[in-house]
Scaffold this active site. Structure first.
Site, PDB file in Angstrom:
ATOM      1  N   ASP A  12       0.810  -1.224   0.000  1.00 43.39           N
ATOM      2  CA  ASP A  12       0.000   0.000   0.000  1.00 43.39           C
ATOM      3  C   ASP A  12       0.843   1.273   0.000  1.00 43.39           C
ATOM      4  O   ASP A  12       0.431   2.311   0.531  1.00 43.39           O
ATOM      5  CB  ASP A  12      -0.964   0.024   1.205  1.00 43.39           C
ATOM      6  CG  ASP A  12      -1.878  -1.181   1.218  1.00 43.39           C
ATOM      7  OD1 ASP A  12      -2.174  -1.708   0.133  1.00 43.39           O
ATOM      8  OD2 ASP A  12      -2.300  -1.586   2.315  1.00 43.39           O
ATOM      9  N   LYS A  15       1.985   2.115  -5.113  1.00 40.54           N
ATOM     10  CA  LYS A  15       2.560   1.548  -6.345  1.00 40.54           C
ATOM     11  C   LYS A  15       1.647   1.788  -7.548  1.00 40.54           C
ATOM     12  O   LYS A  15       2.114   2.142  -8.631  1.00 40.54           O
ATOM     13  CB  LYS A  15       2.770   0.031  -6.178  1.00 40.54           C
ATOM     14  CG  LYS A  15       3.735  -0.331  -5.060  1.00 40.54           C
ATOM     15  CD  LYS A  15       3.801  -1.835  -4.855  1.00 40.54           C
ATOM     16  CE  LYS A  15       2.543  -2.455  -4.321  1.00 40.54           C
ATOM     17  NZ  LYS A  15       2.165  -2.050  -2.949  1.00 40.54           N
ATOM     18  N   GLY A  39      -4.426  -4.355  -3.760  1.00 40.72           N
ATOM     19  CA  GLY A  39      -5.438  -3.339  -4.039  1.00 40.72           C
ATOM     20  C   GLY A  39      -4.690  -2.076  -4.406  1.00 40.72           C
ATOM     21  O   GLY A  39      -4.055  -1.467  -3.554  1.00 40.72           O
ATOM     22  N   HIS A  40      -4.696  -1.739  -5.680  1.00 39.92           N
ATOM     23  CA  HIS A  40      -3.914  -0.595  -6.163  1.00 39.92           C
ATOM     24  C   HIS A  40      -4.866   0.517  -6.584  1.00 39.92           C
ATOM     25  O   HIS A  40      -5.709   0.318  -7.452  1.00 39.92           O
ATOM     26  CB  HIS A  40      -3.015  -1.022  -7.332  1.00 39.92           C
ATOM     27  CG  HIS A  40      -1.980  -2.041  -6.926  1.00 39.92           C
ATOM     28  ND1 HIS A  40      -1.106  -2.617  -7.808  1.00 39.92           N
ATOM     29  CD2 HIS A  40      -1.685  -2.562  -5.706  1.00 39.92           C
ATOM     30  CE1 HIS A  40      -0.314  -3.455  -7.154  1.00 39.92           C
ATOM     31  NE2 HIS A  40      -0.651  -3.447  -5.884  1.00 39.92           N
ATOM     32  N   GLN A 223       2.137  -6.007  -3.168  1.00 36.18           N
ATOM     33  CA  GLN A 223       2.585  -6.096  -1.768  1.00 36.18           C
ATOM     34  C   GLN A 223       3.889  -5.281  -1.599  1.00 36.18           C
ATOM     35  O   GLN A 223       4.114  -4.356  -2.355  1.00 36.18           O
ATOM     36  CB  GLN A 223       2.764  -7.554  -1.320  1.00 36.18           C
ATOM     37  CG  GLN A 223       1.461  -8.345  -1.215  1.00 36.18           C
ATOM     38  CD  GLN A 223       0.916  -8.847  -2.525  1.00 36.18           C
ATOM     39  OE1 GLN A 223       1.609  -9.515  -3.282  1.00 36.18           O
ATOM     40  NE2 GLN A 223      -0.330  -8.554  -2.814  1.00 36.18           N
TER      41      GLN A 223
HETATM   42  P1  GDP Z   1      -0.677   0.332  -3.574  1.00 33.97           P
HETATM   43  O1  GDP Z   1      -1.280  -0.951  -3.090  1.00 33.97           O
HETATM   44  O2  GDP Z   1       0.792   0.389  -3.323  1.00 33.97           O
HETATM   45  O3  GDP Z   1      -1.013   0.653  -4.990  1.00 33.97           O
HETATM   46  O4  GDP Z   1      -1.322   1.466  -2.673  1.00 33.97           O
HETATM   47  P2  GDP Z   1      -2.887   1.599  -2.232  1.00 33.97           P
HETATM   48  O5  GDP Z   1      -3.655   2.109  -3.368  1.00 33.97           O
HETATM   49  O6  GDP Z   1      -3.354   0.371  -1.567  1.00 33.97           O
HETATM   50  O7  GDP Z   1      -2.740   2.659  -1.060  1.00 33.97           O
HETATM   51  C1  GDP Z   1      -2.184   3.895  -1.274  1.00 33.97           C
HETATM   52  C2  GDP Z   1      -3.207   4.952  -0.831  1.00 33.97           C
HETATM   53  O8  GDP Z   1      -2.561   6.198  -0.829  1.00 33.97           O
HETATM   54  C3  GDP Z   1      -4.350   5.073  -1.814  1.00 33.97           C
HETATM   55  O9  GDP Z   1      -5.487   5.500  -1.118  1.00 33.97           O
HETATM   56  C4  GDP Z   1      -3.878   6.153  -2.774  1.00 33.97           C
HETATM   57  O10 GDP Z   1      -4.933   6.848  -3.425  1.00 33.97           O
HETATM   58  C5  GDP Z   1      -3.162   7.050  -1.816  1.00 33.97           C
HETATM   59  N1  GDP Z   1      -2.032   7.828  -2.356  1.00 33.97           N
HETATM   60  C6  GDP Z   1      -1.015   7.434  -3.162  1.00 33.97           C
HETATM   61  N2  GDP Z   1      -0.111   8.421  -3.272  1.00 33.97           N
HETATM   62  C7  GDP Z   1      -0.581   9.438  -2.519  1.00 33.97           C
HETATM   63  C8  GDP Z   1      -0.063  10.731  -2.192  1.00 33.97           C
HETATM   64  O11 GDP Z   1       1.015  11.121  -2.609  1.00 33.97           O
HETATM   65  N3  GDP Z   1      -0.850  11.504  -1.360  1.00 33.97           N
HETATM   66  C9  GDP Z   1      -2.055  11.087  -0.887  1.00 33.97           C
HETATM   67  N4  GDP Z   1      -2.757  11.911  -0.115  1.00 33.97           N
HETATM   68  N5  GDP Z   1      -2.537   9.873  -1.163  1.00 33.97           N
HETATM   69  C10 GDP Z   1      -1.797   9.065  -1.956  1.00 33.97           C
HETATM   70  P1  IMO Z   2      -0.792  -4.182  -2.245  1.00 34.14           P
HETATM   71  O1  IMO Z   2      -0.343  -4.756  -3.569  1.00 34.14           O
HETATM   72  C1  IMO Z   2      -0.954  -4.522   2.093  1.00 34.14           C
HETATM   73  C2  IMO Z   2      -0.895  -8.561   3.750  1.00 34.14           C
HETATM   74  C3  IMO Z   2      -2.123  -9.028   4.500  1.00 34.14           C
HETATM   75  C4  IMO Z   2      -1.479  -9.961   5.507  1.00 34.14           C
HETATM   76  C5  IMO Z   2      -0.362 -10.607   4.695  1.00 34.14           C
HETATM   77  C6  IMO Z   2      -0.720 -11.969   4.091  1.00 34.14           C
HETATM   78  O2  IMO Z   2      -2.091  -3.479  -2.298  1.00 34.14           O
HETATM   79  O3  IMO Z   2       0.295  -3.398  -1.612  1.00 34.14           O
HETATM   80  P2  IMO Z   2      -2.256 -12.687   2.029  1.00 34.14           P
HETATM   81  O4  IMO Z   2      -3.711 -12.445   1.777  1.00 34.14           O
HETATM   82  O5  IMO Z   2      -1.352 -12.171   0.989  1.00 34.14           O
HETATM   83  O6  IMO Z   2      -1.954 -14.124   2.376  1.00 34.14           O
HETATM   84  O7  IMO Z   2      -1.953 -11.858   3.405  1.00 34.14           O
HETATM   85  O8  IMO Z   2      -0.063  -9.710   3.645  1.00 34.14           O
HETATM   86  N1  IMO Z   2      -1.131  -8.079   2.371  1.00 34.14           N
HETATM   87  C7  IMO Z   2      -1.107  -6.801   2.016  1.00 34.14           C
HETATM   88  N2  IMO Z   2      -0.961  -5.678   2.769  1.00 34.14           N
HETATM   89  N3  IMO Z   2      -1.033  -4.431   0.742  1.00 34.14           N
HETATM   90  C8  IMO Z   2      -1.148  -5.536  -0.014  1.00 34.14           C
HETATM   91  O9  IMO Z   2      -1.095  -5.496  -1.364  1.00 34.14           O
HETATM   92  C9  IMO Z   2      -1.231  -6.784   0.616  1.00 34.14           C
HETATM   93  N4  IMO Z   2      -1.364  -8.057   0.181  1.00 34.14           N
HETATM   94  C10 IMO Z   2      -1.295  -8.834   1.256  1.00 34.14           C
HETATM   95  O10 IMO Z   2      -2.782  -7.944   5.114  1.00 34.14           O
HETATM   96  O11 IMO Z   2      -0.874  -9.205   6.517  1.00 34.14           O
HETATM   97 MG    MG Z   3      -2.786  -1.620  -1.811  1.00 36.76          MG
END
Ligand code: GDP
Ligand code: IMO
Ligand code: MG
Length: 422
Positions: A12, A15, A39-40, A223
């Site tokens: 999270d 990416k 979840g991106h 991840q």
């Molecule tokens: P990922 O799994 O690495 O793609 O990241 P996620 O989407 O799960 O979580 C990143 C969160 O931060 C999401 O809610 C994005 O919309 C948000 N986000 C990403 N970059 C920024 C930033 O520079 N500022 C803010 N405020 N939110 C950001």
């Molecule tokens: P993105 O790509 C954050 C975490 C779960 C748990 C551990 C194992 O959005 O960054 P799993 O379901 O993979 O067996 O869970 O890994 N986890 C993540 N945490 N971002 C993710 O993906 C994750 N994918 C798995 O919360 O701790």
């Molecule tokens: Mg994510």
């Protein structure tokens, strides 16, 4: 130039946003590991898209998006995701989305086995996303998994599913969990497979052709490094190699095809699920949750939040070979008076600049902090690195120094446009 985008923390990091931003100047985006545990989030022109299995380049027309051989695909989940993203006005044609015939399949009982294992672990549970990721990768390594290509031979696949369902049911019965009917499983996954069939191919020659003809390829990590099966906070990890090496084994492109590795991290740290988190901070968690931030994109769970941890980042830069950092969510710290950066851990009186392997040592790790002044101003409207307040630039400079990699991008908001190239 072909680039890996890899998470440097516990996932999270942002990416998806960085991949989407870089897709404009690229031709192909490929995922090499993980599944719909990812979840991106991408926010473009005011619309929010959440991608789980679809590569984050899918929002751009005329770009190829590949789900590589190292990904575990839940066919039912993928079809639902395609329908959801299509309903947001994005076209997903066989020309634009390609699915590797070598990718393993997550079957409905894998999800239930995931839940069973978590229940059995009780307060030691991993806190998985319950998407069946661990059981599907376990079957792959145990050589009893089914690959996308197997679905082309229905008779064989039905036999295999029937055998695996019987085995899974034995375990599930012990936990009073849902028992599966093999015919229903076959019906459900084949209905989904028929929707996916036009997208299936041997993606390896396609990726090689793109590489050899000078096209630009982005490898989208899922991840983060501390969730890596080898380098993460084992056993509180996911079941794949989330680090840059996974980009090769998960796509069929060799290390020689890759020129740069962008490591993505937040300006602070977050973690969802169980496991050690030395710099976790309740005050910062409450503050960010109060702003409506840091809720999981896949499960909606609140993410634990904490101060920037450069012990983790230093290690992540090492094992991934990071050539540039993308620091997101800098704006999340806009209002803070002073900021803490963890530079090392004290474990039983010894100073550690890299994370330990011993799971018990993690629990005794006391972060050693350096305090930096905050910038106390809104960065969300900044349109260049130069425009950032001096204290923000000083914070980023110190971060880069402690990690040993230069800053390449800075995020000051969730929108595609709020990405600053350095
Ligand atoms: P990922 O799994 O690495 O793609 O990241 P996620 O989407 O799960 O979580 C990143 C969160 O931060 C999401 O809610 C994005 O919309 C948000 N986000 C990403 N970059 C920024 C930033 O520079 N500022 C803010 N405020 N939110 C950001
Ligand atoms: P993105 O790509 C954050 C975490 C779960 C748990 C551990 C194992 O959005 O960054 P799993 O379901 O993979 O067996 O869970 O890994 N986890 C993540 N945490 N971002 C993710 O993906 C994750 N994918 C798995 O919360 O701790
Ligand atoms: Mg994510």
């Amino acid at each position: 130039m072909n680039t890996i985008i890899v998470g440097l923390q516990w996932g999270d990091e942002g990416k998806g946003k960085i991949v989407d931003y870089l897709t404009e100047g690229s031709d192909v985006v490929v995922r090499g590991q993980g599944g719909n545990n990812a979840g991106h989030t991408v926010i473009a022109k005011g619309t929010k898209y959440v991608l789980h299995l679809l590569p984050s380049g899918i929002l751009w027309d005329a770009k190829k998006n590949v789900i590589g051989n190292g990904v575990v695909i839940d066919p039912v989940g993928l079809v639902q995701e395609i329908q959801r993203i299509e309903s947001q006005g994005v076209s997903i044609t066989p020309d634009k989305l390609l699915i590797s015939d070598r990718a393993h399949v997550v079957l409905p009982f894998h999800k239930e086995l995931d839940a069973a294992r978590e229940a059995a672990l009780g307060d030691q549970k991993i806190g998985t996303t319950k998407r069946g990721i661990g059981p599907a990768y376990a079957d792959k390594v145990n050589r009893c998994g089914l690959r996308i290509a197997d679905f082309l031979d229905r008779e064989f696949t039905v036999q295999q599913i029937t055998r695996r369902v019987a085995e899974a049911n034995e375990i599930l019965a012990k936990y009073d969990l849902t028992i599966f009917d093999a015919d229903q499983v076959v019906e459900e996954v084949y209905t989904a497979f028929e929707r996916l069939r036009p997208h299936v191919s041997n993606t390896i020659p396609l990726l090689h052709a793109a590489w050899k003809s000078g096209k630009t390829i982005l490898f989208e990590g899922a991840q983060g490094t501390l969730l890596d099966i080898d380098f993460g906070t084992y056993p509180f990890v996911t079941s794949s190699n989330t680090t840059s090496g996974g980009s090769c084994t998960g796509t069929g492109l060799p290390p020689t095809a890759i020129q740069s590795v962008i490591g993505v991290c937040k300006a602070y740290t977050t973690r969802v699920g169980s496991g050690p988190f030395p710099t976790g901070d309740e005050g910062l968690s409450e503050y960010l949750h109060g702003l409506g931030r840091e809720f999981g994109a896949t499960t909606g769970r609140p993410r634990g939040c904490g101060w920037l941890d450069t012990v983790l980042l230093r290690f992540a830069c090492m094992v991934n070979g990071v050539t540039g950092l993308a620091v997101t969510n800098v704006d999340g710290l806009d209002e803070y008076e002073t900021l803490q950066i963890c530079t090392s851990y004290d474990i039983d009186g010894a100073i550690h600049e890299l994370p330990p392997a011993d799971r018990k040592a993690w629990d005794r790790a006391v972060p050693i902090y350096e305090t930096l002044p905050g910038w106390k101003s809104d960065t969300t409207a900044c349109t260049s690195y130069e425009e950032l307040p001096a204290q923000a630039k000083a914070y980023l400079t110190r971060l880069a120094e402690l990690c040993g990699a230069p800053i390449a991008f800075v995020g000051v908001g969730p929108d595609r446009a709020q990405t600053l190239a350095v």
